[in-house]
Design an enzyme around this catalytic site. Structure first.
Site, PDB file in Angstrom:
ATOM      1  CE1 TYR A  44      -7.260   1.561  10.311  1.00 28.42           C
ATOM      2  CE2 TYR A  44      -7.310   2.660  12.383  1.00 28.42           C
ATOM      3  CZ  TYR A  44      -6.693   2.451  11.287  1.00 28.42           C
ATOM      4  OH  TYR A  44      -5.679   2.962  11.005  1.00 28.42           O
TER       5      TYR A  44
ATOM      6  CB  ALA B 261     -10.466  -5.607  16.091  1.00 26.10           C
TER       7      ALA B 261
ATOM      8  CG  ASN C 184       1.355   1.421   4.827  1.00 23.30           C
ATOM      9  OD1 ASN C 184       1.138   2.327   5.881  1.00 23.30           O
ATOM     10  ND2 ASN C 184       1.079   1.926   3.637  1.00 23.30           N
TER      11      ASN C 184
ATOM     12  NE  ARG D  11      -4.232   5.926  -1.701  1.00 22.70           N
ATOM     13  CZ  ARG D  11      -4.226   4.673  -2.270  1.00 22.70           C
ATOM     14  NH1 ARG D  11      -3.497   4.325  -3.118  1.00 22.70           N
ATOM     15  NH2 ARG D  11      -5.187   3.873  -1.840  1.00 22.70           N
TER      16      ARG D  11
ATOM     17  CB  SER E 118      -3.620   2.735  14.805  1.00 22.35           C
ATOM     18  OG  SER E 118      -4.543   3.721  15.058  1.00 22.35           O
TER      19      SER E 118
ATOM     20  CG  ASN F 111      -6.741  -8.622  -2.956  1.00 21.73           C
ATOM     21  OD1 ASN F 111      -6.504  -7.876  -1.625  1.00 21.73           O
ATOM     22  ND2 ASN F 111      -7.963  -9.227  -3.027  1.00 21.73           N
TER      23      ASN F 111
ATOM     24  CE  LYS G  17      -4.346  -0.006  11.019  1.00 24.31           C
ATOM     25  NZ  LYS G  17      -3.186  -0.258  10.043  1.00 24.31           N
TER      26      LYS G  17
ATOM     27  N   GLY H 293       0.727  -1.284  -0.312  1.00 21.59           N
ATOM     28  CA  GLY H 293      -0.118   0.139   0.057  1.00 21.59           C
ATOM     29  C   GLY H 293       0.797   1.145   0.063  1.00 21.59           C
ATOM     30  CB  ALA H 294       4.054   1.950  -0.768  1.00 24.45           C
TER      31      ALA H 294
END
Length: 248
Positions: free
Chosen positions: A156, A158, A91, A16, A143, A64, A160, A13-14
């Site tokens: 979210y 859970a 990420n 952006r 997070s 994916n 993280k 997921g890099a």
């Protein structure tokens, strides 16, 4: 001489945001970079060019991350094209917020699959390569809400929190093979998503942070550089908060 000269980093997921900032930081310190995103579009290709401007090798892969088979295929391609994999940054992530009573099964599954299962997929594919090298660094992007929880974000939070347990377990399992695993827990990081918030909400949020400002993707990238570098050679199984003191 850069801190990451000769290293190969894989970042999910890099294209952006925080992932892109980490990729650019690693490249500035000499690392070759392979990154994945669901779709490699013009923005992702522009990111490749920005990374290559540092004189390193870079390639973007459409994949994916939540798909086990696709992940193993793309990691095999990266290993073949780059020769080795030294750093993995998990990420990739999404949000589908909502109160528990109103949350659909689809909202829950989507967030857990992208945020947590993707990390399992990439670790599962990369660890045999790192184990053979007897060295490797894994960084999971958690997070502050993975530590403290947050109303309206049970899925979210859970996911993280799961990334923290995953990193700590990998640190214990793979430490004897020279593989380190850690987490970064960002707080309020300025992004397209936070910029879309009403100004009053942003001001209230920033006022709750002891440093009185939101973080930047570069702030997180600096922590990721430390964890991937020889400076953190004895750091494993830890969660580093990058939150301006909001979760201290």
């Amino acid at each position: 001489m850069g801190l990451l000269d000769g290293k190969v980093a894989v970042i999910t997921g890099a294209a952006r945001g925080i992932g892109k900032a980490i990729a650019l930081k690693y490249a500035s310190e000499g690392a070759d970079v392979a990154f994945t995103d669901l779709v490699i579009n013009e923005a992702a290709e522009a990111t490749v060019k920005e990374i290559e401007a540092y004189g390193v090798k870079c390639r973007a892969y459409a994949s994916n991350a939540a798909n086990f088979e696709e992940t193993h295929t793309v990691v095999g391609q990266i290993a073949e094209e780059f020769g080795h994999i030294d750093i993995l940054v998990n990420n990739a992530g999404i949000t589908k917020d909502g109160l528990m009573m109103r949350m659909s099964e689809g909202q829950w599954d989507a967030v857990l699959n992208v945020n947590l299962k993707s990390a399992f997929n990439f670790i599962h594919a990369c660890v045999p390569i790192m184990a053979k090298q007897r060295s490797g660094c894994i960084i999971n992007m958690s997070s502050v809400v993975g530590v403290s929880g947050n109303a309206g974000q049970c899925n979210y939070s859970a996911s993280k929190a799961g990334l923290i347990g995953l990193a700590k377990s990998i640190a214990k399992e793979m430490g004897p093979r020279g593989i380190r695993a850690n987490c970064i827990a960002p707080g309020f990081i300025i992004s397209d998503m936070t910029n879309a918030l009403p100004e009053k909400i942003r001001q209230e949020w920033e006022a709750s942070i002891p440093l009185r400002r939101g973080g930047t993707p570069e702030d997180v990238a600096n922590v990721a550089l430390f964890l991937a570098s020889p400076l953190a050679s004895y750091v494993s199984g830890q969660v580093i908060h990058c939150c301006g003191g909001m979760n201290c």
